[in-house]
Design an enzyme around this catalytic site. Structure first.
Site: not given
Length: 335
Positions: A110, A114, A174, A177, A216, A245
């Site tokens: 993916n 966000f 993540s 971003t 995380k 993550n």
């Protein structure tokens, strides 16, 4: 029942399928038919971060970004549900297509970015809470916010969700971003954690209630990087670390038609890397910092592997998409 439904859903575009399945689950829960999907589960309470979890199996952030479905998802038997990632301001996320199934490998790539309706919308949804389990809220920074101003976004989001959250998860890992993962390192990490810790103390005084904070982390850090992260988390009295993550690695999916798609990889191919990250963190923090483990859990054995490596709780995501509620039951049999 779930496997038959999955065959239909997997015939659709992944993002459309995601939305439709969650809307259907909401309808089932409102009609009080969730028992048709929920297996019989035994209570296995755990005390972590000063919270009581009915069982140690949770749902990871990402499935319910806006707090629209957690009541139904929680009713499937999860001991805790984490919603988000939510940002201070609404944002559309990255251009479509941005979600890819690697069915043969039981994986997902993916690059959602966000996408969410903003923290105010999420808080309004959580105000309708029926779920009685532990609810975590995962927060991040807006893409348009410069890296050097990231703390302000996290502080704003903390203020908004504090009264509703059982714990707050800080997403700095993540890969979707730009620049976000830089917040895991060096002075950027220390400055961010100092600001978050200071804000947490202010909010605890204001609300007469301390909401635990977890961070995380990514699975793509080497042992030395993880040690530095662990030291910073302990120094700033963070309450837990969530590992991990998604990964930017493509190990195990090299032959997939989607292998060259940008984004984070989750699912079975992440299992070993995530487990090693947990083990390394455990060797750094010992009993001083609880670990919530996830990444590639597709069976009871995978979950036990995470616990044996040092995790105190586990979370499901991609494995839950492929296996459904039955996976919760299987995992609870071995934890």
């Amino acid at each position: 029942m779930y496997l038959a439904l999955r065959k239909l859903l997997f015939s659709l575009d992944p993002e459309l399928s995601h939305h439709m399945s969650l809307e259907l689950l909401n309808v089932v829960e409102r009609l009080k038919l969730i028992g048709l999907l929920k297996p019989e589960l035994s209570a296995k309470p755990r005390e972590i971060m000063g919270l009581t979890f009915a069982n140690p199996v949770g749902l990871a952030a990402g499935l319910d970004k806006n707090g629209q479905y957690f009541n139904a998802l929680g009713a499937l038997g999860f001991g805790f549900v984490e919603i988000g990632t939510v940002t201070p301001r609404p944002q559309k996320g990255n251009p479509k297509p941005r979600l890819f199934r690697l069915t043969e490998q039981e994986a997902i790539i993916n690059r959602m970015g966000f996408n969410n309706k903003g923290v105010d919308y999420l808080v309004a949804q959580v105000a309708k809470r029926r779920y009685r389990g532990v609810l975590g809220i995962n927060i991040g920074k807006n893409k348009s916010t410069p890296e050097e101003a990231a703390l302000q976004d996290y502080v704003v989001a903390m203020e908004k969700v504090y009264a509703q959250a059982d714990y707050i998860s800080i997403n700095i890992s993540s890969p979707n971003t730009p620049g976000l993962r830089n917040l895991q390192y060096g002075e950027s990490l220390n400055a961010l954690l100092l600001g978050i810790s200071d804000k947490r103390k202010m909010l605890a005084d204001q609300h007469s209630r301390l909401v635990p904070t977890a961070v995380k982390v990514a699975p793509d850090n080497d042992a030395d990087g993880l040690r530095r992260i662990a030291d910073a988390l302990v120094e700033h009295e963070i309450d837990a670390v969530i590992a991990t993550n998604t990964t930017i690695s493509r190990g195990g999916v090299e032959n997939s038609e989607h292998a060259n798609e940008a984004g984070g990889l989750s699912g079975k191919p992440l299992r070993e890397l995530a487990t090693q990250t947990i083990a390394t963190l455990k060797s750094c923090v010992g009993s001083s910092l609880p670990i919530i483990g996830l990444g590639g859990i597709a069976s009871a054995e995978d979950a036990k592997e995470k616990l044996d490596a040092g995790a105190d709780l586990v979370q499901l995501y991609t494995g839950f998409i492929y296996r459904g509620p039955k996976l919760i039951e299987e995992v609870l049999e071995v934890v």
